[in-house]
Design a protein around this motif. Structure first.
Motif, short mmCIF file in Angstrom:
data_model
loop_
_atom_site.label_atom_id
_atom_site.label_comp_id
_atom_site.label_asym_id
_atom_site.label_seq_id
_atom_site.Cartn_x
_atom_site.Cartn_y
_atom_site.Cartn_z
N GLN A 1 0.89 -0.49 -0.14
CA GLN A 1 -0.15 0.05 -0.31
C GLN A 1 0.55 1.84 -0.21
N THR A 2 0.11 2.56 -0.50
CA THR A 2 0.91 3.65 -0.85
C THR A 2 0.13 4.77 -0.02
N LEU A 3 0.36 4.96 1.46
CA LEU A 3 -0.38 6.05 1.99
C LEU A 3 0.46 7.68 2.93
N HIS A 4 -0.42 8.25 2.98
CA HIS A 4 -0.10 9.55 3.86
C HIS A 4 -0.27 10.40 4.96
N THR A 5 0.47 10.16 5.45
CA THR A 5 0.91 11.07 7.14
C THR A 5 0.03 11.92 7.15
N HIS A 6 1.13 12.67 6.07
CA HIS A 6 1.06 13.92 6.22
C HIS A 6 1.02 15.05 5.33
N GLU A 7 0.73 16.46 5.71
CA GLU A 7 0.86 16.89 3.88
C GLU A 7 1.01 18.51 4.41
N LYS A 8 2.34 18.88 3.60
CA LYS A 8 2.95 19.80 3.92
C LYS A 8 3.08 20.50 2.33
N ILE A 9 3.18 22.88 2.53
CA ILE A 9 3.33 23.03 1.54
C ILE A 9 4.54 23.52 0.88
N ILE A 10 5.74 22.45 -0.56
CA ILE A 10 6.76 22.83 -0.38
C ILE A 10 6.85 22.91 -1.86
N ALA A 11 7.47 24.40 -1.44
CA ALA A 11 7.77 25.57 -3.36
C ALA A 11 6.29 25.63 -4.26
N GLY A 12 5.10 26.40 -2.51
CA GLY A 12 3.59 26.52 -3.54
C GLY A 12 3.07 24.92 -4.18
N LYS A 13 3.50 24.29 -3.47
CA LYS A 13 2.60 22.46 -3.88
C LYS A 13 2.48 21.81 -2.98
N THR A 14 1.71 21.39 -2.96
CA THR A 14 1.07 20.27 -1.18
C THR A 14 1.83 19.32 -1.24
N ARG A 15 2.68 18.62 -0.82
CA ARG A 15 3.38 17.67 -0.55
C ARG A 15 2.56 16.72 0.20
N LEU A 16 2.22 15.28 -0.32
CA LEU A 16 1.44 14.16 0.56
C LEU A 16 2.93 13.29 1.26
N ARG A 17 2.62 13.08 2.87
CA ARG A 17 4.18 12.96 3.01
C ARG A 17 3.29 11.08 3.96
N GLN A 18 4.59 10.20 3.75
CA GLN A 18 4.12 9.58 4.94
C GLN A 18 6.03 9.39 6.33
N LEU A 19 5.20 10.19 6.85
CA LEU A 19 6.19 10.49 8.47
C LEU A 19 6.00 8.95 9.54
N ASP A 20 4.68 8.97 9.35
CA ASP A 20 4.36 8.19 9.60
C ASP A 20 4.40 6.31 9.94
N HIS A 21 4.58 5.37 10.84
CA HIS A 21 5.22 3.88 10.08
C HIS A 21 4.78 3.01 11.12
N CYS A 22 4.58 1.90 11.16
CA CYS A 22 5.13 0.91 11.98
C CYS A 22 5.29 -0.46 10.96
N PHE A 23 6.54 -0.49 11.69
CA PHE A 23 7.73 -1.41 11.78
C PHE A 23 7.25 -2.69 12.62
N VAL A 24 7.23 -3.83 11.87
CA VAL A 24 6.76 -5.29 13.33
C VAL A 24 8.30 -5.98 12.44
N THR A 25 8.31 -6.81 13.95
CA THR A 25 9.04 -7.88 13.70
C THR A 25 8.92 -9.25 12.47
N GLY A 26 9.79 -9.84 12.01
CA GLY A 26 9.25 -11.29 11.16
C GLY A 26 8.57 -12.44 11.18
N ASP A 27 8.78 -12.47 12.77
CA ASP A 27 7.24 -13.14 12.98
C ASP A 27 5.53 -13.14 12.96
N LEU A 28 6.10 -11.35 13.01
CA LEU A 28 4.45 -10.42 12.73
C LEU A 28 3.86 -10.20 10.73
N THR A 29 4.82 -10.58 10.18
CA THR A 29 3.98 -10.67 9.44
C THR A 29 3.05 -11.22 8.62
#
Length: 289
Positions: free
Chosen positions: A236-264
């Protein structure tokens, strides 16, 4: 089991309005919640004790709070000192008891400019339907890649040494009459872990490569102690943050969830609610079964 990571920006919404109850409504319904930017006794938020307020608004959750740093916020009433500490940190809420916690202060460098602050990683051990899991709510530095990589290396070293270090206490109580352990057995520190929080970096970054164990020197190489990016694993591709950079709205994913391999194998779906305005970040949800 629903996981939620959310930087609540100390209750200030995308509209600039302070209302902590909006954030509480957003997170209600998750099973394990990792919050960042939770504070106590700042003038900008009416000197509120935000962990206490969240506990009142969400009375069906177990909670733990870890301040990254504090400063004096005391007052004097006549001849009496009213002790109060101004704090800023991260928080974990859980539908199941939080067996133990400990706070890790992440490496930092003194800055000339801009402002830099201590960053925390609050570790909690929770017995979940999937077994005992070490959950970490963290907030990495915003000032630069180098500091984030140092912090990630610190966290990876802690993760690799979890079995050797054990839990917050170990060994037999040699003064049982004083009941140092409150008759609780030595806490376990299982290898299974979930990292959630504001990583201040995006998918594809060198920081993510460090966490997921990919080396730039050998295409396809992968370290055995790597963690998996839950959203990327689900394709999947998600965004959790929006910021205006050089007059354009940039969609960014700064928030994440990482898991150990046994949970995948337990990962089912991930999503975010981009319509929420309770913070300048959007909540990241990950469901496991």
């Amino acid at each position: 089991m629903k996981l939620l990571s959310y930087n609540i920006q100390y209750g200030f919404g995308a509209d600039g309005h302070y209302d902590l109850s909006r954030a509480a409504k957003v997170i209600d319904g998750a099973d394990i919640i990792a919050l960042q930017e939770v504070e106590r006794h700042w003038s900008r938020t009416n000197h509120d004790d935000q962990p206490a307020i969240l506990e009142r608004l969400l009375p069906h959750y177990y909670t733990a709070y870890g301040p990254a740093f504090d400063m004096d916020a005391s007052t004097i009433d006549g001849r009496r000192v009213i002790n109060r500490r101004r704090q800023f940190g991260t928080m974990i809420l859980s539908r199941w008891p939080i067996i133990w916690t400990r706070l890790h202060l992440l490496p930092m460098r003194r800055m000339i400019t801009p402002l830099n602050t201590q960053n925390p990683a609050l570790e909690a051990m929770i017995h979940t339907p999937l077994g005992p899991i070490r959950v970490i709510s963290l907030h990495l530095a915003h000032v630069g890649v180098e500091e984030r990589l140092t912090q990630i290396d610190h966290l990876l070293a802690l993760h690799a040494g979890a079995h050797h270090t054990g839990g917050p206490w170990s060994g037999a109580d040699d003064e049982p009459s004083r009941n140092w352990t409150e008759s609780q057995p030595e806490p376990k520190s299982p290898p299974t872990a979930i990292w959630m929080g504001d990583f201040n970096c995006e998918p594809g970054s060198v920081e993510h490569a460090r966490i997921t164990g990919h080396t730039p020197y050998h295409p396809g190489a992968l370290y055995a102690d790597a963690l998996t990016n839950a959203v990327a694993h689900l394709g999947q591709t998600l965004h959790t943050h929006e910021k205006i950079i050089a007059g354009k709205t940039r969609l960014r994913q700064l928030d994440h969830c990482f898991v150990t391999g046994d949970l995948t194998p337990h990962l089912r779906r991930a999503w975010t609610d981009n319509a929420q305005i309770a913070s300048d970040h959007h909540p990241l949800w990950v469901e496991m079964a």
